[in-house]
Scaffold this motif. Structure first.
Motif, short mmCIF file in Angstrom:
data_model
loop_
_atom_site.label_atom_id
_atom_site.label_comp_id
_atom_site.label_asym_id
_atom_site.label_seq_id
_atom_site.Cartn_x
_atom_site.Cartn_y
_atom_site.Cartn_z
N VAL A 253 19.25 -31.27 47.78
CA VAL A 253 20.01 -30.07 47.42
C VAL A 253 21.34 -30.47 46.79
O VAL A 253 21.79 -29.87 45.80
N GLU A 254 21.98 -31.48 47.34
CA GLU A 254 23.24 -31.95 46.78
C GLU A 254 23.03 -32.51 45.38
O GLU A 254 23.84 -32.26 44.47
N GLN A 255 21.96 -33.25 45.18
CA GLN A 255 21.66 -33.77 43.84
C GLN A 255 21.41 -32.63 42.87
O GLN A 255 21.92 -32.64 41.73
N PRO A 273 30.56 -37.00 46.81
CA PRO A 273 29.61 -36.22 47.63
C PRO A 273 30.29 -35.03 48.29
O PRO A 273 31.52 -34.95 48.36
N PHE A 274 29.47 -34.10 48.77
CA PHE A 274 29.99 -32.90 49.42
C PHE A 274 30.41 -33.25 50.84
O PHE A 274 29.62 -33.81 51.61
N PRO A 275 31.64 -32.92 51.23
CA PRO A 275 32.05 -33.21 52.61
C PRO A 275 31.27 -32.38 53.62
O PRO A 275 30.84 -31.25 53.32
N CYS A 425 31.02 -27.98 49.78
CA CYS A 425 31.03 -28.61 51.11
C CYS A 425 29.84 -28.08 51.90
O CYS A 425 29.26 -27.04 51.57
N TRP A 426 29.47 -28.84 52.92
CA TRP A 426 28.48 -28.39 53.90
C TRP A 426 29.24 -28.00 55.16
O TRP A 426 30.07 -28.77 55.65
N ILE A 427 28.99 -26.82 55.67
CA ILE A 427 29.50 -26.42 56.98
C ILE A 427 28.38 -26.68 57.98
O ILE A 427 27.26 -26.18 57.81
N ILE A 474 25.85 -24.14 52.74
CA ILE A 474 26.43 -24.80 51.58
C ILE A 474 27.39 -23.82 50.91
O ILE A 474 27.04 -22.66 50.69
N VAL A 475 28.61 -24.28 50.65
CA VAL A 475 29.69 -23.44 50.16
C VAL A 475 30.26 -24.06 48.89
O VAL A 475 30.41 -25.29 48.80
N CYS A 476 30.59 -23.23 47.91
CA CYS A 476 31.24 -23.69 46.68
C CYS A 476 32.39 -22.76 46.34
O CYS A 476 32.19 -21.55 46.18
#
Length: 595
Positions: A253-255, A273-275, A425-427, A474-476
């Motif tokens: 998903v991050e990719q 990368p996403f924190p 970021c990922w919560i 997942i938040v943007c």
């Protein structure tokens, strides 16, 4: 030559000068300069300028037409000349001297301007959505959406996922929102439900052994509209994977998101990368589980500083502080405007102090702070000259909501907000359960189908309020794109989790019998996520409202003003569906909105 066109309206260049051409499109704009008509002709591909000389049949025909009339024109490509080139158009070096005109589709007087934003209200735009979509911005948004969905499909297949379809007509599901119900003609008194999400079906696909699934899935929820949520229907990238842990879901998903937002982000940077930010940390530092990380400021819990303080306004309350550096040159208006903003968010006011060159504190509440208070604040917030500190006091949730909004606003006003970036970021580590504020009962706080961290042992030995779930968002840029989870695939764990939330075994079996039956025949560990396609496009298009990225959305009252839905149904059709209409005011049914 083709009946309607030899070229499209975005195609012709200087190399085509002296070519005889045929174009078709909409009459976008018209200008009369000393009897010479200049026409902008528009189609899906672009705009080409036409020119019609005085006294010619072409000029006479074009002069009488209303804007948005569809015409076919024949003519010769000529150069505009260096002094008349329009650099904003790909076709700006040439124009067409028109020799013949044919009307293909006459247009009545249009209700609002197409070639400029005339401030028409949204209701009118939705009533004439086919006209609104002719506007350049809207056309661009819809084509962006098309390109994004196409790219998602290609990238997901490249990542090893298989696209599969799930049913639209299904059974009702208690997923938090109201279902849209479809009455059955063949089964009197029974109803199908449109899916709120393909949740159970995609899990069943994993149990069936398909390993990696995705779908651009239509979802239906009878919810109220918001700026980032369309009422009625929406689309999501539905994803599920077998034999995975949390990080296994994050990687593809991050990719995907990094590639997608880089490709369509118009040059905006994607931080990677996403924190990973635990839920409780997010609420404490950012006041929200949807933090906008472009705001480079953080909240700090200073409740202990004021626990025994003589400052009665803060004593015994939860207190959060926001330290803002580099404010030495800010006028008093800066502080007053932030205070007004906090009041708009529900605060009674916004306490603040500022740090001078001598490290002394000034401001409305400085005189109430003891030397010990000041020392503790300086240490906790690492204060330096030029800092301003804003405070919120009250209960945890109230302070989080208000100060979370103040954090972003202060960052924007003080120059600590980064534009032109996508910060994801990922919560993680959401609590599995929460206590109902009104009844005191334990209930699910987020997704009841998530696997609790620690499994059955945690459910049997821990305080329910201390149990975390394998649940993630997942938040943007402050927008939640999706929730996801590692699923609870073990029947005994499911019975126990629902039991803690007040559901007996019989109720669980009645509501989720199909899933439970499948779990009992060998279910793999699995997890997934479902980012919202509409929200992805909204962020990429830099639009504040999700309806600007959907071709035919409902309005804020869940009405289709173009097609007239919802609509009445005649008595014969109602009888066929075994329905009758009960008149009178509807009594709203309270429900818990989907998180």
């Amino acid at each position: 030559m083709h009946r309607y066109r030899s070229h499209n309206c975005g195609e012709l260049r200087a190399a085509d000068v002296d070519t005889d051409v045929r174009l078709s499109g909409w009459l976008h704009n018209r200008r009369d300069l000393g009897g010479i008509l200049f026409i902008d002709l528009r189609d899906h591909h672009g705009i080409t300028q036409l020119v019609a000389r005085p006294g010619t049949p072409a000029a006479e025909a074009l002069d009488k037409l209303t804007k948005e009339t569809v015409v076919r024109v024949d003519g010769k490509v000529v150069s505009r000349g260096a002094e008349n080139v329009n650099p904003e158009l790909p076709t700006g070096e040439v124009e067409i001297e028109v020799t013949e005109v044919e009307i293909l589709g006459a247009a009545e007087q249009i209700p609002f301007t197409i070639n400029a934003d005339d401030g028409v209200n949204e209701e009118k735009r939705l009533e004439y959505r086919f006209l609104d979509l002719r506007r350049e911005r809207m056309h661009r948004n819809i084509m962006l959406r098309t390109a994004v969905i196409s790219a998602i499909r290609h990238k997901m297949v490249a990542l090893g996922f298989n696209e599969m379809a799930t049913p639209i007509l299904s059974a009702t599901s208690p997923e938090g929102a109201r279902d849209f119900l479809v009455p059955s003609r063949l089964h009197a008194g029974k109803f199908y439900a449109l899916p709120q999400a393909p949740q159970q079906f995609k899990q069943l696909l994993m149990i069936a052994g398909f390993d990696r699934y995705f779908q651009i899935a239509p979802c239906f929820r009878d919810e109220d509209a918001r700026a980032d949520r369309s009422p009625g229907e929406f689309y999501q990238l539905d994803v599920e994977m077998s034999f995975v842990e949390q990080e296994d879901v994050f990687r593809p998903v991050e990719q995907l998101m990094t590639e997608l937002f880089t490709e369509f982000g118009n040059g905006r940077k994607v931080t990677s990368p996403f924190p990973r930010i635990p839920f409780r940390e997010a609420m404490l530092k950012y006041g929200s589980d949807k933090p906008d990380l472009r705001a480079e400021l953080e909240l700090v819990d200073v409740s202990e500083v004021f626990a025994g303080s003589g400052f009665k306004a803060f004593a015994g309350k939860h207190v959060r502080a926001l330290a803002v550096p580099d404010t030495a040159g800010q006028p008093r208006k800066f502080f007053d405007q932030l205070g007004d903003f906090a009041v708009q968010q529900g605060a009674k006011g916004l306490a603040w102090v500022r740090v001078g060159e001598d490290n002394a504190l000034t401001g409305p509440i400085a005189k109430f702070l003891t030397e010990d208070d000041i020392k503790s604040l300086v240490d906790a917030l690492d204060l330096k000259p030029g800092h301003a500190v804003f405070f919120g006091a009250g209960d945890f949730d109230e302070v989080s909501k208000i100060m979370g909004a103040v954090r972003v606003e202060a960052a924007k006003r003080a120059g600590h907000f980064v534009e032109d970036e996508f910060r994801f970021c990922w919560i993680v580590d959401f609590p599995m359960f929460e206590k109902n504020a009104d009844t005191g009962a334990i209930e699910f706080s987020h997704n009841p189908f998530s696997m609790p961290q620690g499994g059955l042992e945690a459910l049997e030995t821990k305080d329910p309020l201390d149990i975390l779930a394998w649940q993630y968002d997942i938040v943007c840029n402050g927008t939640e794109l999706s929730s996801g989870a590692i699923r609870n695939h073990e029947p005994e764990v499911m019975y126990k989790a629902f039991g803690i939330a007040g559901y007996d075994k019989e109720t669980v079996e009645a509501e989720f019998g199909g899933m439970l039956r499948a779990f009992k025949f060998g279910a793999p560990p699995h997890g997934g996520i479902a980012p919202g396609v509409d929200r992805i496009v909204m962020l990429l298009a830099d639009e504040p409202n999700i309806r600007e990225t959907i071709a035919f959305p409902l309005n804020g009252n869940a009405q289709d003003l173009l097609m007239g839905a919802p609509s009445d149904v005649d008595e014969a059709r109602l009888k066929e569906l075994h329905l009758s209409i009960r008149t009178g005011p509807a009594k709203p049914t309270p429900y818990k909105p989907t998180k």
